[in-house]
Scaffold this motif. Structure first.
Motif, PDB file in Angstrom:
ATOM      1  N   MET A   1       5.578  -2.354 -23.174  1.00 54.44           N
ATOM      2  CA  MET A   1       5.619  -1.108 -23.935  1.00 54.44           C
ATOM      3  C   MET A   1       6.050   0.039 -23.028  1.00 54.44           C
ATOM      4  N   ILE A   2       6.866   0.928 -23.572  1.00 50.66           N
ATOM      5  CA  ILE A   2       7.310   2.114 -22.848  1.00 50.66           C
ATOM      6  C   ILE A   2       6.899   3.342 -23.651  1.00 50.66           C
ATOM      7  N   THR A   3       6.207   4.265 -22.997  1.00 51.16           N
ATOM      8  CA  THR A   3       5.845   5.533 -23.630  1.00 51.16           C
ATOM      9  C   THR A   3       6.454   6.674 -22.825  1.00 51.16           C
ATOM     10  N   GLN A 232      15.682   1.448 -14.402  1.00 51.49           N
ATOM     11  CA  GLN A 232      14.467   1.353 -13.594  1.00 51.49           C
ATOM     12  C   GLN A 232      13.227   1.149 -14.475  1.00 51.49           C
ATOM     13  N   VAL A 233      13.168   1.878 -15.566  1.00 49.44           N
ATOM     14  CA  VAL A 233      12.003   1.785 -16.460  1.00 49.44           C
ATOM     15  C   VAL A 233      11.929   0.393 -17.082  1.00 49.44           C
ATOM     16  N   ARG A 234      13.061  -0.136 -17.513  1.00 47.16           N
ATOM     17  CA  ARG A 234      13.054  -1.486 -18.101  1.00 47.16           C
ATOM     18  C   ARG A 234      12.600  -2.521 -17.077  1.00 47.16           C
ATOM     19  N   THR A 235      13.019  -2.357 -15.828  1.00 48.76           N
ATOM     20  CA  THR A 235      12.604  -3.287 -14.779  1.00 48.76           C
ATOM     21  C   THR A 235      11.099  -3.197 -14.544  1.00 48.76           C
ATOM     22  N   LEU A 236      10.573  -1.969 -14.512  1.00 48.58           N
ATOM     23  CA  LEU A 236       9.135  -1.791 -14.347  1.00 48.58           C
ATOM     24  C   LEU A 236       8.365  -2.421 -15.503  1.00 48.58           C
ATOM     25  N   ALA A 237       8.948  -2.373 -16.693  1.00 50.91           N
ATOM     26  CA  ALA A 237       8.276  -2.919 -17.872  1.00 50.91           C
ATOM     27  C   ALA A 237       8.106  -4.433 -17.783  1.00 50.91           C
ATOM     28  N   ASP A 238       8.846  -5.071 -16.885  1.00 53.14           N
ATOM     29  CA  ASP A 238       8.667  -6.509 -16.666  1.00 53.14           C
ATOM     30  C   ASP A 238       7.407  -6.803 -15.856  1.00 53.14           C
ATOM     31  N   ASN A 239       6.870  -5.761 -15.202  1.00 56.93           N
ATOM     32  CA  ASN A 239       5.738  -5.964 -14.297  1.00 56.93           C
ATOM     33  C   ASN A 239       4.475  -5.216 -14.720  1.00 56.93           C
ATOM     34  N   ALA A 240       4.537  -4.477 -15.806  1.00 60.38           N
ATOM     35  CA  ALA A 240       3.378  -3.721 -16.280  1.00 60.38           C
ATOM     36  C   ALA A 240       3.334  -3.781 -17.805  1.00 60.38           C
ATOM     37  N   LYS A 241       2.135  -3.829 -18.335  1.00 63.68           N
ATOM     38  CA  LYS A 241       1.977  -3.867 -19.791  1.00 63.68           C
ATOM     39  C   LYS A 241       2.541  -2.608 -20.426  1.00 63.68           C
ATOM     40  N   GLU A 242       2.386  -1.469 -19.740  1.00 67.18           N
ATOM     41  CA  GLU A 242       2.923  -0.201 -20.229  1.00 67.18           C
ATOM     42  C   GLU A 242       3.552   0.563 -19.084  1.00 67.18           C
ATOM     43  N   ALA A 261      16.372  12.137 -25.024  1.00 63.27           N
ATOM     44  CA  ALA A 261      17.578  11.385 -24.671  1.00 63.27           C
ATOM     45  C   ALA A 261      17.209  10.033 -24.064  1.00 63.27           C
ATOM     46  N   LEU A 262      16.196  10.008 -23.187  1.00 61.87           N
ATOM     47  CA  LEU A 262      15.766   8.737 -22.602  1.00 61.87           C
ATOM     48  C   LEU A 262      15.170   7.834 -23.676  1.00 61.87           C
ATOM     49  N   ARG A 263      14.413   8.408 -24.574  1.00 60.91           N
ATOM     50  CA  ARG A 263      13.872   7.621 -25.687  1.00 60.91           C
ATOM     51  C   ARG A 263      14.989   6.904 -26.438  1.00 60.91           C
ATOM     52  N   ASP A 264      16.068   7.640 -26.718  1.00 61.47           N
ATOM     53  CA  ASP A 264      17.176   7.053 -27.472  1.00 61.47           C
ATOM     54  C   ASP A 264      17.926   6.010 -26.645  1.00 61.47           C
ATOM     55  N   LEU A 265      18.077   6.278 -25.346  1.00 66.34           N
ATOM     56  CA  LEU A 265      18.746   5.297 -24.485  1.00 66.34           C
ATOM     57  C   LEU A 265      17.958   3.987 -24.425  1.00 66.34           C
ATOM     58  N   LEU A 266      16.640   4.108 -24.368  1.00 62.89           N
ATOM     59  CA  LEU A 266      15.795   2.918 -24.307  1.00 62.89           C
ATOM     60  C   LEU A 266      15.605   2.268 -25.670  1.00 62.89           C
ATOM     61  N   GLY A 267      15.891   3.016 -26.728  1.00 60.61           N
ATOM     62  CA  GLY A 267      15.726   2.489 -28.074  1.00 60.61           C
ATOM     63  C   GLY A 267      14.278   2.249 -28.449  1.00 60.61           C
ATOM     64  N   VAL A 268      13.364   3.094 -27.942  1.00 57.00           N
ATOM     65  CA  VAL A 268      11.942   2.899 -28.225  1.00 57.00           C
ATOM     66  C   VAL A 268      11.497   3.814 -29.366  1.00 57.00           C
ATOM     67  N   THR A 269      10.553   3.322 -30.128  1.00 58.04           N
ATOM     68  CA  THR A 269       9.887   4.106 -31.170  1.00 58.04           C
ATOM     69  C   THR A 269       8.394   3.866 -31.048  1.00 58.04           C
ATOM     70  N   TRP A 270       7.612   4.751 -31.643  1.00 48.47           N
ATOM     71  CA  TRP A 270       6.153   4.633 -31.554  1.00 48.47           C
ATOM     72  C   TRP A 270       5.552   4.771 -32.945  1.00 48.47           C
ATOM     73  N   ASP A 271       4.655   3.863 -33.258  1.00 50.43           N
ATOM     74  CA  ASP A 271       3.952   3.917 -34.537  1.00 50.43           C
ATOM     75  C   ASP A 271       2.801   4.912 -34.461  1.00 50.43           C
ATOM     76  N   GLY A 272       2.439   5.464 -35.600  1.00 50.15           N
ATOM     77  CA  GLY A 272       1.239   6.277 -35.696  1.00 50.15           C
ATOM     78  C   GLY A 272       1.362   7.676 -35.143  1.00 50.15           C
ATOM     79  N   LEU A 273       2.579   8.213 -35.042  1.00 51.04           N
ATOM     80  CA  LEU A 273       2.720   9.598 -34.617  1.00 51.04           C
ATOM     81  C   LEU A 273       2.206  10.520 -35.718  1.00 51.04           C
TER      82      LEU A 273
END
Length: 281
Positions: A1-3, A232-242, A261-273
């Motif tokens: 997960m990426i926040t 870098q963030v995607r690589t870190l996500a391989d080694n940490a739950k978040e 912009a980073l959110r869109d590059l990573l293609g992440v969304t978050w439930d419950g906002l």
């Protein structure tokens, strides 16, 4: 997960279409799932203030809360406090964050140490004392002196943080051969990695003139830099739950646009906002 989050919630009008000088916490929580709060660094708040924050956000919203300046020993060398005052700060701080702990809304306590907090036997022991003061709470450590990253000791430092179950904060900031910190993408707690982005304004960072605090984070990451960070963030996500990314480059209001912009590059969304205000549409 990426926040992804920002430092404070008030100074990001981009999140509400640029229509407000100050955003509310409710505005902020409609767009991003985590915020870093620095006010306890200057003064520990009453728990009722924390409860007020909680009423403005969804139940799954998370807070990164800065440790008080006595807990990070920022007072050393000026108006230094005695041990009793330092211990009292820990007691008051634990009381302040209890509502967040009970509601599982505390992502981490951020210990951002001063630049003069070197790697010494005393300071290494202070990390242990911090863990003893806060035995079961999530602690993140941001060093600001390069002695912690010397080639001969970095493995020992990271192992020590792992042993204390403290998250190593990965910083992106200007750095020179003997000044500033390099980007060191090392994960010390499997459940959480934190990346804090201060910008790359070398002139503003190192030239401590009268407007230094306003200029040091005056920086907007360009698209190529954000793409590099996304890798870098995607690589870190391989080694940490978040992986939690915090943008602190906001002297010119650039943190929120960069975060989106980073959110869109990573293609992440978050439930419950939280619900977005109608003036966004």
């Amino acid at each position: 997960m990426i926040t992804i989050g920002l430092t404070t919630w008030r100074e990001h009008p981009t999140l509400v279409g640029g229509t407000k000088v100050q955003t509310t916490l409710s505005d902020y929580a409609a767009v991003l799932p985590v915020v870093e709060v620095d006010t306890p660094f200057y003064g520990i708040r009453d728990p009722q203030m924390v409860i007020k924050w909680q009423r403005e956000v969804p139940n799954n919203f998370q807070f990164v809360i800065k440790a008080n300046q006595l807990m990070t020993k920022h007072d050393l060398g000026h108006d230094e406090k005695d041990d009793a005052a330092r211990q009292a700060a820990f007691v008051a701080y634990r009381q302040m964050i209890e509502p967040l702990v009970s509601a599982h809304q505390l992502k981490a306590i951020l210990f951002q140490f001063p630049p003069f907090f070197r790697r010494t036997t005393e300071n290494i022991d202070w990390l242990l004392q911090i863990r003893q003061q806060l035995p079961k709470l999530p602690i993140a450590v941001e060093f600001r002196h390069p002695s912690w990253y010397a080639d001969t000791v970095i493995e020992s430092v990271m192992a020590y943080l792992k042993g204390l179950k403290m998250t190593h904060v990965i910083v992106d900031e200007p750095h020179r051969l003997n000044d500033g910190l390099p980007f060191v993408p090392r994960v010390t707690t499997p459940q959480l990695a934190i990346v804090r982005l201060h910008g790359r304004n070398e002139a503003g960072w190192f030239n401590q003139g009268p407007d230094w605090r306003k200029k040091r984070t005056l920086y907007r990451y360009n698209e190529a830099e954000l793409r590099e960070l996304a890798i870098q963030v995607r690589t870190l996500a391989d080694n940490a739950k978040e992986v939690c990314v915090i943008f602190n480059n906001n002297s010119g209001g650039d943190a929120a646009p960069n975060a989106l912009a980073l959110r869109d590059l990573l293609g992440v969304t978050w439930d419950g906002l939280g619900p977005q205000q109608l003036n966004l549409f």
